[in-house]
Design a protein around this motif. Structure first.
Motif, short mmCIF file in Angstrom:
data_model
loop_
_atom_site.label_atom_id
_atom_site.label_comp_id
_atom_site.label_asym_id
_atom_site.label_seq_id
_atom_site.Cartn_x
_atom_site.Cartn_y
_atom_site.Cartn_z
N LEU A 12 -2.65 2.41 12.00
CA LEU A 12 -2.06 1.74 10.65
C LEU A 12 -2.64 2.17 9.35
O LEU A 12 -1.93 2.35 8.56
N LEU A 13 -4.01 2.58 9.28
CA LEU A 13 -4.39 3.05 8.13
C LEU A 13 -3.92 4.33 7.90
O LEU A 13 -3.83 4.68 6.72
N GLY A 14 -3.81 5.25 8.85
CA GLY A 14 -2.94 6.55 8.83
C GLY A 14 -1.78 6.30 8.27
O GLY A 14 -1.40 7.00 7.33
N PHE A 15 -1.00 5.40 8.79
CA PHE A 15 0.54 5.22 8.29
C PHE A 15 0.27 4.74 6.93
O PHE A 15 1.18 5.22 6.26
N GLY A 16 -0.71 3.81 6.67
CA GLY A 16 -0.58 3.38 5.36
C GLY A 16 -0.81 4.72 4.13
O GLY A 16 -0.33 4.68 3.23
N PHE A 17 -1.67 5.47 4.75
CA PHE A 17 -1.98 6.65 3.87
C PHE A 17 -0.96 7.52 3.55
O PHE A 17 -0.38 8.03 2.76
N PHE A 18 -0.21 7.73 4.86
CA PHE A 18 1.00 8.61 4.88
C PHE A 18 1.98 8.28 3.81
O PHE A 18 2.60 8.83 3.02
#
Length: 123
Positions: free
Chosen positions: A15-21
């Protein structure tokens, strides 16, 4: 590795990766407020999953973090009222103030990842 990653933490990191993306994509696409808001939702959910709900609440409501919390919330408000550039500036400042104490732990964790740790040691 010294750390064992549970399934819940894998979801949090995802989820953190998706948020940054989505946040980076929102900035690249001329501060698209929909993508920025989606990135914020993913990032806040990831922080809550990674730290735990009680620790997240304590982080955002502790007396020493009021400045960062207010700044981050103003940033969210400005993104929702269609001033995304001002909102991003407030959010970045709020994140630095809120999560400034985590940088040594993050650096230690990243040093143990094979390729990333090598890059960090030589910078």
């Amino acid at each position: 590795m010294a750390y064992e990653i549970s399934e819940q933490k894998k979801i949090g990191f995802g989820l953190l990766g998706f948020g940054f993306f989505f946040s980076i994509l929102g900035v690249i696409l001329f501060f698209d407020r929909g993508l920025l808001a989606l990135g914020n939702i993913f990032c806040l959910t990831a922080v809550a999953i990674l730290l735990g709900w009680q620790s997240t609440w304590t982080l955002f409501t502790s007396r020493k973090n009021y400045k960062g919390t207010v700044s981050f919330l103003f940033g969210l408000f400005f993104i929702f009222v269609r001033w995304p550039v001002v909102g991003i500036i407030f959010e970045v400042y709020g994140c630095v103030v809120l999560f400034g104490g985590f940088w040594p732990s993050v650096k230690m964790f990243l040093n143990q990842i094979p390729f990333v740790g090598w890059i960090i040691r030589y910078l």
